[in-house]
Enzyme design. Structure first.
Site, PDB file in Angstrom:
ATOM      1  N   ASP A   1       0.797  -1.219   0.000  1.00 29.36           N
ATOM      2  CA  ASP A   1       0.000   0.000   0.000  1.00 29.36           C
ATOM      3  C   ASP A   1       0.831   1.272   0.000  1.00 29.36           C
ATOM      4  O   ASP A   1       0.312   2.336   0.289  1.00 29.36           O
ATOM      5  CB  ASP A   1      -0.940   0.009   1.205  1.00 29.36           C
ATOM      6  CG  ASP A   1      -0.171  -0.018   2.523  1.00 29.36           C
ATOM      7  OD1 ASP A   1       1.066  -0.108   2.486  1.00 29.36           O
ATOM      8  OD2 ASP A   1      -0.808   0.054   3.584  1.00 29.36           O
TER       9      ASP A   1
ATOM     10  N   CYS B   1      11.383   1.874 -13.407  1.00 31.25           N
ATOM     11  CA  CYS B   1      11.845   2.364 -14.705  1.00 31.25           C
ATOM     12  C   CYS B   1      11.077   3.609 -15.150  1.00 31.25           C
ATOM     13  O   CYS B   1      11.633   4.493 -15.792  1.00 31.25           O
ATOM     14  CB  CYS B   1      11.709   1.273 -15.767  1.00 31.25           C
ATOM     15  SG  CYS B   1      13.165   0.211 -15.909  1.00 31.25           S
TER      16      CYS B   1
ATOM     17  N   CYS C   1       2.206  28.273   2.957  1.00 36.18           N
ATOM     18  CA  CYS C   1       1.517  29.566   3.005  1.00 36.18           C
ATOM     19  C   CYS C   1       0.057  29.433   2.570  1.00 36.18           C
ATOM     20  O   CYS C   1      -0.819  30.135   3.072  1.00 36.18           O
ATOM     21  CB  CYS C   1       2.242  30.598   2.146  1.00 36.18           C
ATOM     22  SG  CYS C   1       2.361  30.163   0.410  1.00 36.18           S
TER      23      CYS C   1
ATOM     24  N   CYS D   1      17.782  -0.098 -12.245  1.00 38.22           N
ATOM     25  CA  CYS D   1      18.154  -1.328 -12.948  1.00 38.22           C
ATOM     26  C   CYS D   1      19.193  -1.106 -14.043  1.00 38.22           C
ATOM     27  O   CYS D   1      19.745  -2.069 -14.580  1.00 38.22           O
ATOM     28  CB  CYS D   1      16.923  -2.024 -13.521  1.00 38.22           C
ATOM     29  SG  CYS D   1      16.074  -1.131 -14.829  1.00 38.22           S
TER      30      CYS D   1
END
Length: 650
Positions: free
Chosen positions: A112, A156, A168, A435
């Protein structure tokens, strides 16, 4: 009916499931019924009442128990011959390292949150184990396959950044109800019941005589012998009255905005603050303090009703009374919890009072809880569909049938009677720092930023590293670990407080640093680029990381198209859902559009349906394309648990 080859692959496999919530319950059941013999489950959560309507393996008697362990016991009742090993733990714990992951044939995610997903992705890459990702949000769902060197990894394509709001805006110029919720949850609730020492704009005082009296300490500190009712009045008048008046004193701010109106207790509650003379003795005693309710005390029953300003004010006072009279021991240590009913009530009331001040429409408790707790209800049937698709893709992986693997999207509005939209996976992104080990670049003021800033805002927050080690050439600048001696710990702590250009191995423009995470076995190189100034609103971190986003698609669609049933559509405007979870908390990140790199095509697989195999005209193809895009404009991060976080942060 599974073939002999499939059955052999299934029975000889060892599967790791991460997550035992909405999708996880369906997935474990489907794995067991499909013939899988050796299943391991990791989940750190315990069962809550809110889980029971869709996480069908759990019952009322299981509330408070481990999801992983109860899920195991439930499935073994109808499949006693298989082996299911539960771990009631966090997948990021040191026990679940690369060696642990190497023992599995495939990993199936039902998480999750992005952080845990990224962590699992990196461990799977390091262990060279295929990963099947999944997620649902309402009627939308998706399953994606990630195989090292053959398909893109989970990281990726960049995930949409969490929705954030400038401080603000939250404190001075809210224009949406969500701004009021963030103010009530992250500022007011924290000041009332959390760490009193924190400093935020709620401490601003007006020139009112009461605020310049002898009691000049923190406004939120309850004075000695001060009655709860008097304390509540003082807080109410301060945050909804004096603070608004203080903001109104800056005329420049309101030249092009609607001016808010200060709200004081005397303007709203001319009679008593609470009915029944504020008698809280009638509130039933309970061991479950999170079930205390100001609504019940005031006789308000329907959480979908929109309360009036007067009712919101009374809820505010009643909830404050209950906190200080029934939960006094918790004061000072509380943080907002969507499952704490009293916390949701006071945040809803405070947000509505502030909304009334700024002319923003009021919302019901049901709506406010959804925003504050990041909740969107899950659809159990979607979870079941996605769980089935996970198993289908897992079987393909186990048979080494990777050419037929698909990323499949479950659509809310099916195109041409197609509920599921299968798409060929991407090839690995050469620009992916995870990767492909592509260097990143970091723009930062090397004369002002400290190493601590880089570690917290970049290495941990953006790169998702848990045990970072930072080196410059042969010099070690920072390291985390239990095996460090006191001198090393002190040395690294000192380095954290130094600006980059003053470190023992100075980091200046053009410097290349190496960041590693030993647990994830991930190495990343970052090239430093000095920059003097940053826009505080658009670049609040005071530094900007570049490099993991894909190359923008070219305008000429021939080099950047998505092929859908034979028809091409520009991929530059396409966004794709990327993940979901399986717990009670779904996280949908509101989103940035993900662009597909130029020259890369994503194709739908051949579908064995005569209608979908036929060619389509341009008009119909455009409709299909639009449907896919309409249902792919969010990143789904939920495991089907039912709560979707929009990651509202300040």
């Amino acid at each position: 009916m599974a073939s002999g080859q499939q059955l052999s692959a299934i029975k000889g496999s060892k599967v790791l499931m991460v997550g035992a919530g909405g999708i996880g319950c369906e997935l474990l059941k489907t794995l067991a019924l499909s013939g899988f013999q050796d299943i391991h489950i990791i989940d750190m959560d315990t069962i809550e009442v809110s889980n029971l309507n869709r996480q069908f393996l759990f019952r009322q008697s299981h509330v408070g128990q481990s999801k992983a362990k109860v899920a195991r016991d439930a499935v073994l009742r109808f499949r006693p011959q298989i082996s299911i090993t539960p771990y009631h733990a966090n997948v990021k714990d040191s026990d679940f390292n690369v060696d642990f992951f190497k023992q599995f044939s495939v990993v199936l995610n039902g998480l999750d949150n992005l952080d845990a997903r990224r962590h699992v992705n990196r461990l799977c890459l390091a262990a060279d184990v295929p990963l099947v990702e999944s997620g649902t949000t309402g009627f939308l769902g998706q399953v994606t396959v990630h195989i090292k060197g053959q398909t893109e990894c989970y990281e990726c394509q960049p995930k949409p950044a969490p929705k954030t709001y400038p401080v603000c805006t939250i404190t001075s110029t809210p224009s949406k109800f969500v701004h009021c919720i963030v103010w009530a949850k992250d500022l007011l609730f924290a000041k009332l019941f959390g760490d009193k020492n924190q400093d935020n704009d709620l401490n601003v005082r007006s020139n009112d005589a009461a605020s310049s009296s002898e009691h000049s300490e923190d406004v939120f500190e309850r004075r000695k012998d001060e009655e709860i009712e008097q304390y509540g009045k003082r807080i109410y008048d301060h945050v909804f009255g004096h603070n608004i008046e203080s903001a109104l004193s800056n005329e420049e701010t309101w030249k092009n905005r609607n001016r808010p109106r200060p709200i004081y207790v005397k303007d709203v509650l001319c009679d008593e603050l609470l009915p029944r003379n504020g008698n809280l003795d009638k509130v039933p005693a309970t061991d479950n303090l999170s079930s205390l309710s100001a609504m019940a005390y005031l006789g308000l029953k329907n959480p979908q009703d929109i309360w009036s300003l007067k009712e919101n004010s009374r809820i505010f006072f009643a909830a404050l009374n209950l906190f200080f009279s029934k939960r006094q021991e918790d004061i000072g240590n509380l943080s907002f919890d969507k499952d704490d009913h009293l916390a949701v009530e006071i945040v809803t009331a405070a947000a509505n009072i502030r909304a009334a001040s700024f002319g923003i429409p009021l919302h019901s408790l049901f709506e406010a809880k959804g925003i504050a707790g990041n909740i969107v209800h899950a659809v159990a049937t979607t979870n079941a569909i996605i769980a089935g698709l996970i198993v289908i893709e897992a079987i393909k992986v186990l048979q080494n049938d990777t050419k037929n693997c698909r990323m499949t999207y479950c659509l809310e509005h099916p195109s041409r009677k197609m509920l599921l939209m299968p798409v060929e996976p991407f090839e690995p992104n050469k620009a992916c720092y995870v990767c492909s080990e592509t260097p990143l670049s970091l723009e930062v003021n090397t004369n002002r930023a400290k190493l601590k800033d880089v570690v917290e805002k970049i290495v941990i927050s953006k790169l998702g590293m848990n045990l970072p080690l930072i080196t410059h050439g042969s010099g070690l600048l920072y390291e985390v670990g239990d095996d460090l001696d006191e001198d090393m710990v002190a040395n690294y702590a000192a380095n954290l407080e130094k600006v980059l250009s003053e470190l023992p191995y100075a980091i200046t423009s053009g410097t290349s640093i190496t960041v590693e995470d030993l647990r994830q076995e991930l190495v990343c190189n970052i090239i430093i680029k000095h920059r003097e100034e940053f826009d505080e609103e658009k670049e609040p971190d005071g530094m900007v990381l570049h490099g993991w986003t894909p190359v923008p698609a070219v305008e000429n669609s021939k080099d950047a198209t998505t092929t859908i049933n034979g028809a091409s559509t520009s991929s530059a405007s396409k966004s794709t859902p990327t993940d979901m979870e399986d717990d009670d908390e779904l996280i949908v990140v509101e989103p940035g559009i993900e662009t597909i790199p130029a020259g890369k095509k994503r194709k739908l697989s051949d579908i064995s349906n005569s209608e979908t195999e036929t060619s389509t005209d341009d008009k119909q193809a455009k409709k299909i394309s639009q449907k896919l895009e309409e249902n792919s404009d969010v990143t789904i991060l939920d495991g089907g648990n039912g709560d979707i976080s929009k990651n509202i942060s300040r």
